[in-house]
Design a protein around this motif. Sequence first.
Motif, PDB file in Angstrom:
ATOM      1  N   VAL A 513      -7.072  20.149 -11.278  1.00 60.13           N
ATOM      2  CA  VAL A 513      -6.942  19.135 -10.232  1.00 60.13           C
ATOM      3  C   VAL A 513      -7.582  19.626  -8.943  1.00 60.13           C
ATOM      4  O   VAL A 513      -7.694  20.828  -8.690  1.00 60.13           O
ATOM      5  N   ILE A 514      -8.024  18.659  -8.134  1.00 61.20           N
ATOM      6  CA  ILE A 514      -8.502  18.914  -6.776  1.00 61.20           C
ATOM      7  C   ILE A 514      -7.600  18.122  -5.839  1.00 61.20           C
ATOM      8  O   ILE A 514      -7.401  16.918  -6.028  1.00 61.20           O
ATOM      9  N   ILE A 515      -7.027  18.790  -4.848  1.00 53.46           N
ATOM     10  CA  ILE A 515      -6.063  18.157  -3.937  1.00 53.46           C
ATOM     11  C   ILE A 515      -6.718  17.933  -2.574  1.00 53.46           C
ATOM     12  O   ILE A 515      -7.309  18.852  -1.998  1.00 53.46           O
ATOM     13  N   LYS A 516      -6.625  16.701  -2.072  1.00 56.93           N
ATOM     14  CA  LYS A 516      -7.050  16.389  -0.699  1.00 56.93           C
ATOM     15  C   LYS A 516      -5.879  15.681  -0.006  1.00 56.93           C
ATOM     16  O   LYS A 516      -5.288  14.762  -0.586  1.00 56.93           O
ATOM     17  N   ALA A 517      -5.551  16.096   1.212  1.00 59.64           N
ATOM     18  CA  ALA A 517      -4.433  15.491   1.943  1.00 59.64           C
ATOM     19  C   ALA A 517      -4.801  15.351   3.413  1.00 59.64           C
ATOM     20  O   ALA A 517      -5.837  15.841   3.874  1.00 59.64           O
ATOM     21  N   ASP A 518      -3.898  14.669   4.152  1.00 58.39           N
ATOM     22  CA  ASP A 518      -4.189  14.380   5.554  1.00 58.39           C
ATOM     23  C   ASP A 518      -4.007  15.594   6.456  1.00 58.39           C
ATOM     24  O   ASP A 518      -4.726  15.763   7.437  1.00 58.39           O
ATOM     25  N   VAL A 519      -3.030  16.432   6.139  1.00 53.58           N
ATOM     26  CA  VAL A 519      -2.764  17.613   6.972  1.00 53.58           C
ATOM     27  C   VAL A 519      -2.561  18.826   6.087  1.00 53.58           C
ATOM     28  O   VAL A 519      -2.245  18.702   4.897  1.00 53.58           O
ATOM     29  N   ASP A 546      -7.691  20.989   0.043  1.00 50.15           N
ATOM     30  CA  ASP A 546      -8.317  20.933   1.357  1.00 50.15           C
ATOM     31  C   ASP A 546      -7.786  19.738   2.135  1.00 50.15           C
ATOM     32  O   ASP A 546      -7.178  18.821   1.577  1.00 50.15           O
ATOM     33  N   VAL A 547      -8.051  19.765   3.440  1.00 53.54           N
ATOM     34  CA  VAL A 547      -7.651  18.687   4.338  1.00 53.54           C
ATOM     35  C   VAL A 547      -8.848  17.762   4.562  1.00 53.54           C
ATOM     36  O   VAL A 547      -9.976  18.225   4.691  1.00 53.54           O
ATOM     37  N   GLY A 548      -8.587  16.447   4.619  1.00 55.92           N
ATOM     38  CA  GLY A 548      -9.648  15.506   4.938  1.00 55.92           C
ATOM     39  C   GLY A 548      -9.836  14.450   3.874  1.00 55.92           C
ATOM     40  O   GLY A 548      -9.131  14.428   2.847  1.00 55.92           O
ATOM     41  N   ASN A 549     -10.770  13.541   4.143  1.00 55.61           N
ATOM     42  CA  ASN A 549     -11.075  12.479   3.181  1.00 55.61           C
ATOM     43  C   ASN A 549     -11.787  13.038   1.954  1.00 55.61           C
ATOM     44  O   ASN A 549     -12.359  14.131   1.990  1.00 55.61           O
ATOM     45  N   ILE A 550     -11.728  12.287   0.866  1.00 55.08           N
ATOM     46  CA  ILE A 550     -12.399  12.684  -0.377  1.00 55.08           C
ATOM     47  C   ILE A 550     -13.894  12.414  -0.224  1.00 55.08           C
ATOM     48  O   ILE A 550     -14.297  11.292   0.095  1.00 55.08           O
ATOM     49  N   THR A 551     -14.704  13.443  -0.421  1.00 55.92           N
ATOM     50  CA  THR A 551     -16.143  13.368  -0.185  1.00 55.92           C
ATOM     51  C   THR A 551     -16.922  13.389  -1.497  1.00 55.92           C
ATOM     52  O   THR A 551     -16.358  13.647  -2.575  1.00 55.92           O
ATOM     53  N   VAL A 552     -18.210  13.153  -1.394  1.00 49.56           N
ATOM     54  CA  VAL A 552     -19.094  13.227  -2.566  1.00 49.56           C
ATOM     55  C   VAL A 552     -19.097  14.642  -3.135  1.00 49.56           C
ATOM     56  O   VAL A 552     -19.159  14.840  -4.355  1.00 49.56           O
ATOM     57  N   ASN A 553     -19.002  15.642  -2.253  1.00 54.02           N
ATOM     58  CA  ASN A 553     -18.963  17.037  -2.717  1.00 54.02           C
ATOM     59  C   ASN A 553     -17.731  17.293  -3.578  1.00 54.02           C
ATOM     60  O   ASN A 553     -17.786  18.032  -4.568  1.00 54.02           O
ATOM     61  N   ASP A 554     -16.594  16.689  -3.196  1.00 54.93           N
ATOM     62  CA  ASP A 554     -15.379  16.830  -4.009  1.00 54.93           C
ATOM     63  C   ASP A 554     -15.597  16.222  -5.397  1.00 54.93           C
ATOM     64  O   ASP A 554     -15.164  16.782  -6.412  1.00 54.93           O
ATOM     65  N   VAL A 555     -16.263  15.076  -5.429  1.00 51.47           N
ATOM     66  CA  VAL A 555     -16.532  14.407  -6.710  1.00 51.47           C
ATOM     67  C   VAL A 555     -17.437  15.268  -7.577  1.00 51.47           C
ATOM     68  O   VAL A 555     -17.209  15.420  -8.784  1.00 51.47           O
ATOM     69  N   LEU A 566      -6.765  14.279  -6.655  1.00 57.71           N
ATOM     70  CA  LEU A 566      -5.511  13.696  -6.185  1.00 57.71           C
ATOM     71  C   LEU A 566      -5.553  13.634  -4.666  1.00 57.71           C
ATOM     72  O   LEU A 566      -5.673  14.668  -4.005  1.00 57.71           O
ATOM     73  N   GLY A 567      -5.472  12.437  -4.116  1.00 61.53           N
ATOM     74  CA  GLY A 567      -5.483  12.271  -2.663  1.00 61.53           C
ATOM     75  C   GLY A 567      -4.116  11.855  -2.160  1.00 61.53           C
ATOM     76  O   GLY A 567      -3.468  10.977  -2.740  1.00 61.53           O
ATOM     77  N   PHE A 568      -3.646  12.471  -1.083  1.00 62.87           N
ATOM     78  CA  PHE A 568      -2.333  12.163  -0.504  1.00 62.87           C
ATOM     79  C   PHE A 568      -2.521  11.777   0.958  1.00 62.87           C
ATOM     80  O   PHE A 568      -2.967  12.600   1.770  1.00 62.87           O
ATOM     81  N   GLY A 571      -8.236   9.010   2.573  1.00 63.91           N
ATOM     82  CA  GLY A 571      -9.140   7.980   2.079  1.00 63.91           C
ATOM     83  C   GLY A 571     -10.372   8.574   1.429  1.00 63.91           C
ATOM     84  O   GLY A 571     -10.441   9.775   1.161  1.00 63.91           O
ATOM     85  N   LYS A 572     -11.354   7.702   1.183  1.00 65.45           N
ATOM     86  CA  LYS A 572     -12.605   8.132   0.552  1.00 65.45           C
ATOM     87  C   LYS A 572     -13.752   7.904   1.528  1.00 65.45           C
ATOM     88  O   LYS A 572     -13.822   6.854   2.175  1.00 65.45           O
ATOM     89  N   GLU A 573     -14.642   8.873   1.618  1.00 62.64           N
ATOM     90  CA  GLU A 573     -15.809   8.715   2.476  1.00 62.64           C
ATOM     91  C   GLU A 573     -16.861   7.854   1.776  1.00 62.64           C
ATOM     92  O   GLU A 573     -16.801   7.636   0.566  1.00 62.64           O
ATOM     93  N   ASN A 574     -17.823   7.380   2.563  1.00 65.36           N
ATOM     94  CA  ASN A 574     -18.894   6.556   2.004  1.00 65.36           C
ATOM     95  C   ASN A 574     -19.630   7.301   0.895  1.00 65.36           C
ATOM     96  O   ASN A 574     -19.984   8.465   1.051  1.00 65.36           O
ATOM     97  N   GLY A 575     -19.806   6.614  -0.203  1.00 61.24           N
ATOM     98  CA  GLY A 575     -20.534   7.214  -1.324  1.00 61.24           C
ATOM     99  C   GLY A 575     -19.644   7.890  -2.349  1.00 61.24           C
ATOM    100  O   GLY A 575     -20.077   8.154  -3.464  1.00 61.24           O
ATOM    101  N   ALA A 576     -18.381   8.168  -1.986  1.00 56.32           N
ATOM    102  CA  ALA A 576     -17.489   8.884  -2.915  1.00 56.32           C
ATOM    103  C   ALA A 576     -17.173   8.015  -4.129  1.00 56.32           C
ATOM    104  O   ALA A 576     -17.158   8.494  -5.265  1.00 56.32           O
ATOM    105  N   ASN A 577     -16.905   6.716  -3.885  1.00 59.36           N
ATOM    106  CA  ASN A 577     -16.594   5.813  -5.002  1.00 59.36           C
ATOM    107  C   ASN A 577     -17.769   5.681  -5.953  1.00 59.36           C
ATOM    108  O   ASN A 577     -17.611   5.740  -7.176  1.00 59.36           O
ATOM    109  N   ALA A 578     -18.964   5.501  -5.391  1.00 59.31           N
ATOM    110  CA  ALA A 578     -20.160   5.358  -6.229  1.00 59.31           C
ATOM    111  C   ALA A 578     -20.416   6.629  -7.028  1.00 59.31           C
ATOM    112  O   ALA A 578     -20.751   6.573  -8.220  1.00 59.31           O
TER     113      ALA A 578
END
Length: 711
Positions: A513-519, A546-555, A566-568, A571-578
């Motif tokens: 798993v990769i964890i991204k959260a707000d703080v 890590d802290v922050g939005n889910i990025t393309v690098n995370d993907v 897993l995001g808590f 949100g997702k940055e531009n391009g992450a969904n694609a």
Amino acid sequence: MMTVVQTAKDVGVSADELIEILGDIDIAVDGPDAELNDEQIAQVCDELGYASIDEAREDNSEAEAEPEQEAPAAEEIPAADEPAVQEAPAEKQAPAEEAAPAAAPSKEPGLIELKKPKVVVKEFAEMMDLKPNVVIAELMKMNVFASINAEIDLKVAKEIGAKHGFTVRKEEKKKAAPQQPKASAKKAAAKKKQELPDTPDALLPRPPVVTFMGHVDHGKTSLLDKVRDTRVTAGESGGITQHIGAYTVELNDHKITFLDTPGHAAFTAMRARGANLTDIVVLVVAADDGVMPQTLEALRHAKAAGVCMIIAMNKMDLRSANPDRVKQQLQEHEVMVEDWGGDIGCIPVSAHTGEGIDSLLERILLESEMLELKANPNKPANGFVVEAQMEQGMGPTASVLVKEGTLKVGDPIICGQYWGRIKALISDQGKKIRTAGPSTAVKILGLTNAPGAGDEFQTMGSDKEARAISEELQAEERQNQLGGAGAAAPKKMSLDDLFGTAGVGGEKKELKVIIKADVQGSVEAIAHSLSGIKSDKVEINIISNDVGNITVNDVMLASASDAIILGFHTGKENGANAAAKREGVEIRLYSIIYELIEDVESAMKGLLEPELREQVIGEAEIREVFELSKKSKIAGCMVMSGRVTAKASIRIKRGRDILFEGLIGSLKRFQNDASEVRQGQECGIRPDNFTNFESGDTIQAYIVEKITQEL
């Protein structure tokens, strides 16, 4: 104390495999150059079945000596009409290993070499030419309860092997030469032709390549601004670096090339693709803020790259600056500066006043002299792409860093999978130049399309050769994207898939798993909760948190490691969904922490094979046999206990003997089909393809339940 690389060599595994083994026994390391203490080394030896590191060295030194002794024997018996037969098996070794992954064939009788620290019971029994139940019985004597498809570790395998006259040991890993794709064979041949050994006289000193890294807003770009005396920050959105650039400055007749990166992910992504551009990393730490989360991240990336590091303590002009606190925090993370008895330079600087800039540059030049950086400028150029884009009025452009040779206007070039003839070279100052030597950053014009950051470039002999290689590389890329049959992007992994993998054979025993959260607090809480899920059957591997939005690098990281994001409260940055859709990576967002933990626990259970449990639901006695034809008989029965259902399996018994075990062909109550007949009722049962039953036989009805295993 020993490094991971040294320990891996002693125990006969690669550094990457040892890092995985260390993760299995809860020992975290930063990379191959990390040091292990005696206790940790002892744990590694115990995991691999060695009593001590000395025994491991002795075992693996014997493994190294054996091929040398056997080599002449293989050469002495060539067939007269088959001169090349001895070399052919080397190329076919890979398929053979795939067919039998558990152990390597050994010429020495009584020797079993295992490719992995664990082996399946069934395969181990076949290696010793024994029945699996014999091995299972031996395991039970050792209080190890394992099924035929379970894995046992090397230590246990050694003990069982010794009882049956076998020597079991870990096979020494030999890295096979990477296979070149067919389509890039021409490029490989051209590159090999260019990579002629340089004579010492041909090597000349080259400028060092320096990367600034550190926490956001600690003054990386402002410091670089002061160094090269330009104003890049003012033109950027919010003063945050939005692009990747490379710049060259001159000091005392010596040149230094600086890379300015927007984040550590880009640094690592380029390094992962082979673009080891950096010679020296300057870790920028604000003297008032001290060591921050991104500072530690930068530190890990620099250590993993194995490059020289210099600490630049910025913002020394502020009254709140506390350099001693910064040094103490660095020491807590195993970074010893020179003032405190270490070997890492720590230079106090101020991007605002210019204090310490000269000292920083002098230190960079000193470190580069100690590194003795040299390259041959008199050869065809090669290097890496730092950034690439489509620019209005220019077309595709690429900022590149020359590694070796000299790049000239008019050179045919292959850059990534695209080609072109260089129309112009533009320096970091915006001036057109004719040539660019080693460690020089330059923008090139004339490519057919924009390559990717980290792509390699090299000059070719002619336009025709460059175009042919480019077309083959693009055809290969299209074939890879189509998956050979126009298929969509491969599905990597999802939690729903994991919930349903219970009956698939249990091949996966690790949830990544990769964890991204707000703080940072949420990240630590989630990581702690997930680490607290204890299981002997399946383990959770947190690839990144890590802290922050889910990025393309995370993907891309999730795609490479087959992980779930897993995001808590993020949100997702531009391009992450694609990117996630293209790579087949699942992203799950949560706002309640216990829902995240429950989903992960369920996923871990989904990785386990279910337990098959038989439940007897009823018994019936055959009172009379009705013969419809020679091949069809009906058993007239009375249900004595429980119930008999049409979908149940049955077992026909005569005394203690079992005559038949299978399915019910039909179940009737009087003249009608019945789905269920209960205790005390009469019924007619026709077993599926069985007629050899008599009055007085007993029919036992049962069902097989799949029980999800607990962690």
